[in-house]
Design a protein around this motif. Structure first.
Motif, PDB file in Angstrom:
ATOM      1  N   ASP A 111       0.841  -1.185   0.000  1.00 19.07           N
ATOM      2  CA  ASP A 111       0.000   0.000   0.000  1.00 19.07           C
ATOM      3  C   ASP A 111       0.885   1.248   0.000  1.00 19.07           C
ATOM      4  OD1 ASP A 111      -2.734   1.154   0.217  1.00 19.07           O
ATOM      5  OD2 ASP A 111      -1.915   1.958   2.093  1.00 19.07           O
ATOM      6  N   TYR A 112       1.923   1.254   0.826  1.00 20.14           N
ATOM      7  CA  TYR A 112       2.862   2.372   0.869  1.00 20.14           C
ATOM      8  C   TYR A 112       3.542   2.575  -0.495  1.00 20.14           C
ATOM      9  CZ  TYR A 112       7.167   4.933   1.590  1.00 20.14           C
ATOM     10  OH  TYR A 112       8.195   5.825   1.450  1.00 20.14           O
ATOM     11  N   ILE A 113       4.024   1.486  -1.090  1.00 20.75           N
ATOM     12  CA  ILE A 113       4.727   1.587  -2.374  1.00 20.75           C
ATOM     13  C   ILE A 113       3.831   2.206  -3.435  1.00 20.75           C
ATOM     14  CG2 ILE A 113       5.706   0.258  -4.297  1.00 20.75           C
ATOM     15  CD1 ILE A 113       6.718  -1.765  -2.121  1.00 20.75           C
ATOM     16  N   PHE A 114       2.621   1.676  -3.608  1.00 19.68           N
ATOM     17  CA  PHE A 114       1.762   2.086  -4.717  1.00 19.68           C
ATOM     18  C   PHE A 114       0.948   3.352  -4.457  1.00 19.68           C
ATOM     19  CE2 PHE A 114       2.392  -2.507  -5.488  1.00 19.68           C
ATOM     20  CZ  PHE A 114       3.088  -2.384  -6.671  1.00 19.68           C
ATOM     21  N   ARG A 115       0.634   3.646  -3.198  1.00 21.91           N
ATOM     22  CA  ARG A 115      -0.195   4.820  -2.900  1.00 21.91           C
ATOM     23  C   ARG A 115       0.598   6.025  -2.392  1.00 21.91           C
ATOM     24  NH1 ARG A 115      -6.090   3.505  -1.669  1.00 21.91           N
ATOM     25  NH2 ARG A 115      -6.273   1.330  -2.258  1.00 21.91           N
ATOM     26  N   THR A 116       1.804   5.774  -1.895  1.00 27.39           N
ATOM     27  CA  THR A 116       2.583   6.883  -1.331  1.00 27.39           C
ATOM     28  C   THR A 116       3.897   7.083  -2.077  1.00 27.39           C
ATOM     29  OG1 THR A 116       1.606   6.489   0.844  1.00 27.39           O
ATOM     30  CG2 THR A 116       3.626   7.811   0.776  1.00 27.39           C
ATOM     31  N   TRP A 117       4.736   6.052  -2.094  1.00 28.60           N
ATOM     32  CA  TRP A 117       6.075   6.250  -2.640  1.00 28.60           C
ATOM     33  C   TRP A 117       6.047   6.591  -4.133  1.00 28.60           C
ATOM     34  CZ3 TRP A 117       9.426   4.294  -6.285  1.00 28.60           C
ATOM     35  CH2 TRP A 117      10.708   4.860  -6.256  1.00 28.60           C
ATOM     36  N   ILE A 118       5.420   5.745  -4.956  1.00 29.95           N
ATOM     37  CA  ILE A 118       5.430   5.998  -6.406  1.00 29.95           C
ATOM     38  C   ILE A 118       4.795   7.354  -6.751  1.00 29.95           C
ATOM     39  CG2 ILE A 118       4.501   5.239  -8.640  1.00 29.95           C
ATOM     40  CD1 ILE A 118       5.236   2.382  -7.827  1.00 29.95           C
ATOM     41  N   PRO A 119       3.600   7.683  -6.246  1.00 27.72           N
ATOM     42  CA  PRO A 119       3.017   8.981  -6.622  1.00 27.72           C
ATOM     43  C   PRO A 119       3.879  10.190  -6.219  1.00 27.72           C
ATOM     44  CG  PRO A 119       1.350   7.585  -5.616  1.00 27.72           C
ATOM     45  CD  PRO A 119       2.668   6.885  -5.448  1.00 27.72           C
ATOM     46  N   ASN A 120       4.662  10.048  -5.149  1.00 27.64           N
ATOM     47  CA  ASN A 120       5.473  11.160  -4.659  1.00 27.64           C
ATOM     48  C   ASN A 120       6.925  11.097  -5.108  1.00 27.64           C
ATOM     49  OD1 ASN A 120       3.463  12.600  -3.011  1.00 27.64           O
ATOM     50  ND2 ASN A 120       3.405  10.670  -1.900  1.00 27.64           N
ATOM     51  N   SER A 121       7.253  10.130  -5.941  1.00 26.18           N
ATOM     52  CA  SER A 121       8.631   9.976  -6.413  1.00 26.18           C
ATOM     53  C   SER A 121       8.770  10.590  -7.804  1.00 26.18           C
ATOM     54  CB  SER A 121       9.013   8.495  -6.468  1.00 26.18           C
ATOM     55  OG  SER A 121       8.399   7.873  -7.584  1.00 26.18           O
ATOM     56  N   LYS A 122       9.959  10.522  -8.344  1.00 24.02           N
ATOM     57  CA  LYS A 122      10.175  10.991  -9.719  1.00 24.02           C
ATOM     58  C   LYS A 122      10.006   9.850 -10.716  1.00 24.02           C
ATOM     59  CE  LYS A 122      15.216  10.534  -9.777  1.00 24.02           C
ATOM     60  NZ  LYS A 122      16.463  11.200 -10.118  1.00 24.02           N
ATOM     61  N   TYR A 123       9.348   8.755 -10.272  1.00 17.73           N
ATOM     62  CA  TYR A 123       9.185   7.564 -11.101  1.00 17.73           C
ATOM     63  C   TYR A 123       7.723   7.199 -11.288  1.00 17.73           C
ATOM     64  CZ  TYR A 123      14.080   7.076  -9.840  1.00 17.73           C
ATOM     65  OH  TYR A 123      15.421   7.315  -9.648  1.00 17.73           O
ATOM     66  N   ASP A 124       7.461   6.521 -12.396  1.00 16.92           N
ATOM     67  CA  ASP A 124       6.178   5.882 -12.652  1.00 16.92           C
ATOM     68  C   ASP A 124       6.401   4.379 -12.623  1.00 16.92           C
ATOM     69  OD1 ASP A 124       4.420   8.066 -13.076  1.00 16.92           O
ATOM     70  OD2 ASP A 124       5.145   8.305 -15.134  1.00 16.92           O
ATOM     71  N   LEU A 125       5.328   3.652 -12.390  1.00 13.62           N
ATOM     72  CA  LEU A 125       5.381   2.199 -12.462  1.00 13.62           C
ATOM     73  C   LEU A 125       5.603   1.795 -13.910  1.00 13.62           C
ATOM     74  CD1 LEU A 125       5.005  -0.320 -10.693  1.00 13.62           C
ATOM     75  CD2 LEU A 125       2.579  -0.231 -11.272  1.00 13.62           C
ATOM     76  N   ASP A 126       6.512   0.855 -14.149  1.00 13.31           N
ATOM     77  CA  ASP A 126       6.754   0.356 -15.497  1.00 13.31           C
ATOM     78  C   ASP A 126       6.041  -0.982 -15.652  1.00 13.31           C
ATOM     79  OD1 ASP A 126       7.725   0.254 -18.065  1.00 13.31           O
ATOM     80  OD2 ASP A 126       9.825   0.055 -17.508  1.00 13.31           O
ATOM     81  N   SER A 127       5.719  -1.346 -16.885  1.00 14.24           N
ATOM     82  CA  SER A 127       4.976  -2.596 -17.120  1.00 14.24           C
ATOM     83  C   SER A 127       5.928  -3.745 -17.433  1.00 14.24           C
ATOM     84  CB  SER A 127       3.939  -2.407 -18.224  1.00 14.24           C
ATOM     85  OG  SER A 127       4.579  -2.044 -19.425  1.00 14.24           O
ATOM     86  N   ARG A 128       6.742  -4.071 -16.461  1.00 17.65           N
ATOM     87  CA  ARG A 128       7.633  -5.235 -16.505  1.00 17.65           C
ATOM     88  C   ARG A 128       7.328  -6.082 -15.275  1.00 17.65           C
ATOM     89  NH1 ARG A 128      12.535  -3.394 -15.346  1.00 17.65           N
ATOM     90  NH2 ARG A 128      11.880  -1.247 -15.074  1.00 17.65           N
ATOM     91  N   PRO A 129       7.867  -7.282 -15.204  1.00 15.59           N
ATOM     92  CA  PRO A 129       7.587  -8.116 -14.038  1.00 15.59           C
ATOM     93  C   PRO A 129       8.035  -7.486 -12.718  1.00 15.59           C
ATOM     94  CG  PRO A 129       8.488  -9.438 -15.807  1.00 15.59           C
ATOM     95  CD  PRO A 129       8.629  -8.000 -16.230  1.00 15.59           C
ATOM     96  N   HIS A 130       7.267  -7.766 -11.684  1.00 15.59           N
ATOM     97  CA  HIS A 130       7.602  -7.424 -10.304  1.00 15.59           C
ATOM     98  C   HIS A 130       8.172  -8.713  -9.702  1.00 15.59           C
ATOM     99  CE1 HIS A 130       4.473  -4.000  -9.935  1.00 15.59           C
ATOM    100  NE2 HIS A 130       4.601  -4.321 -11.208  1.00 15.59           N
ATOM    101  N   PHE A 131       9.024  -8.588  -8.697  1.00 11.10           N
ATOM    102  CA  PHE A 131       9.503  -9.811  -8.051  1.00 11.10           C
ATOM    103  C   PHE A 131      10.020  -9.537  -6.655  1.00 11.10           C
ATOM    104  CE2 PHE A 131      13.150  -8.172 -10.353  1.00 11.10           C
ATOM    105  CZ  PHE A 131      14.237  -8.397  -9.525  1.00 11.10           C
ATOM    106  N   GLU A 132      10.137 -10.611  -5.892  1.00 10.38           N
ATOM    107  CA  GLU A 132      10.761 -10.581  -4.584  1.00 10.38           C
ATOM    108  C   GLU A 132      11.932 -11.548  -4.619  1.00 10.38           C
ATOM    109  OE1 GLU A 132       7.004  -9.286  -4.764  1.00 10.38           O
ATOM    110  OE2 GLU A 132       7.100 -11.439  -4.428  1.00 10.38           O
ATOM    111  N   ILE A 133      12.992 -11.185  -3.922  1.00  7.84           N
ATOM    112  CA  ILE A 133      14.115 -12.108  -3.742  1.00  7.84           C
ATOM    113  C   ILE A 133      14.058 -12.597  -2.303  1.00  7.84           C
ATOM    114  CG2 ILE A 133      16.613 -12.394  -3.679  1.00  7.84           C
ATOM    115  CD1 ILE A 133      16.848 -10.345  -5.906  1.00  7.84           C
ATOM    116  N   LEU A 134      13.937 -13.910  -2.184  1.00  8.83           N
ATOM    117  CA  LEU A 134      13.892 -14.563  -0.887  1.00  8.83           C
ATOM    118  C   LEU A 134      15.258 -15.207  -0.681  1.00  8.83           C
ATOM    119  CD1 LEU A 134      10.418 -16.277  -1.437  1.00  8.83           C
ATOM    120  CD2 LEU A 134      10.878 -13.953  -0.655  1.00  8.83           C
TER     121      LEU A 134
END
Length: 157
Positions: A111-134
């Motif tokens: 929620d923080y990433i998509f509703r706060t960080w991205i809108p207030n950053s100098k970046y937009d979400l790109d349409s490439r895969p998302h991932f987590e490294i475990l």
């Protein structure tokens, strides 16, 4: 929470995929089928697990928790020789990513990433895969677990 920004090179992954959604979450099923077989993958670069999500380009514009997306359980490899039966290869395209370090299992980070960080950053979400490294510090269902969340980004126009 400030992410680090990384330019990721292309990665070769081998694993298992399925279709899932937030409402009908099959993540447990995916990893339960992958984990006992991960040792069959040859030419592994490390034991780090890559949890990859591939969303339709409009997925986040008209968010619907029942919308289906593709989810992968994978390992990074040096090449695609000798892919085990019932597994597939996947090339993770390189590019710019915001990397968030998650301690514990607080899904509010998304929620923080998509509703706060991205809108207030100098970046937009790109349409490439998302991932987590475990990686080595990941401990399933443990409040001290650590993982990295990689969100594809591009500079705002």
């Amino acid at each position: 929470m400030i992410p680090r920004i990384e330019n990721l090179p292309e990665k070769k992954l081998i694993g298992i995929r399925l279709q899932t959604s937030i409402i009908n979450n099959k993540t447990h099923e995916l990893w339960r089928s992958f984990m006992p077989r991960r040792g069959e993958i040859q030419n592994q670069i490390s034991s780090d697990l890559f949890a990859v999500q591939i969303y339709e380009p409009s997925y986040f514009e008209d968010f619907n928790p029942s919308a289906v997306f593709e989810k992968w359980a994978t390992l990074e490899v040096t090449n695609f020789n000798n892919i085990p039966a019932e597994m597939e290869s996947f090339t993770l395209s390189g590019g710019l990513y915001a990397v968030f370090e998650l301690k514990g299992h607080d899904i509010a980070i998304f929620d923080y990433i998509f509703r706060t960080w991205i809108p207030n950053s100098k970046y937009d979400l790109d349409s490439r895969p998302h991932f987590e490294i475990l990686g080595a510090k990941y401990k399933k269902d443990n409040p001290n677990s650590e993982e990295e969340i990689w969100i594809p980004i591009k500079e705002k126009l």
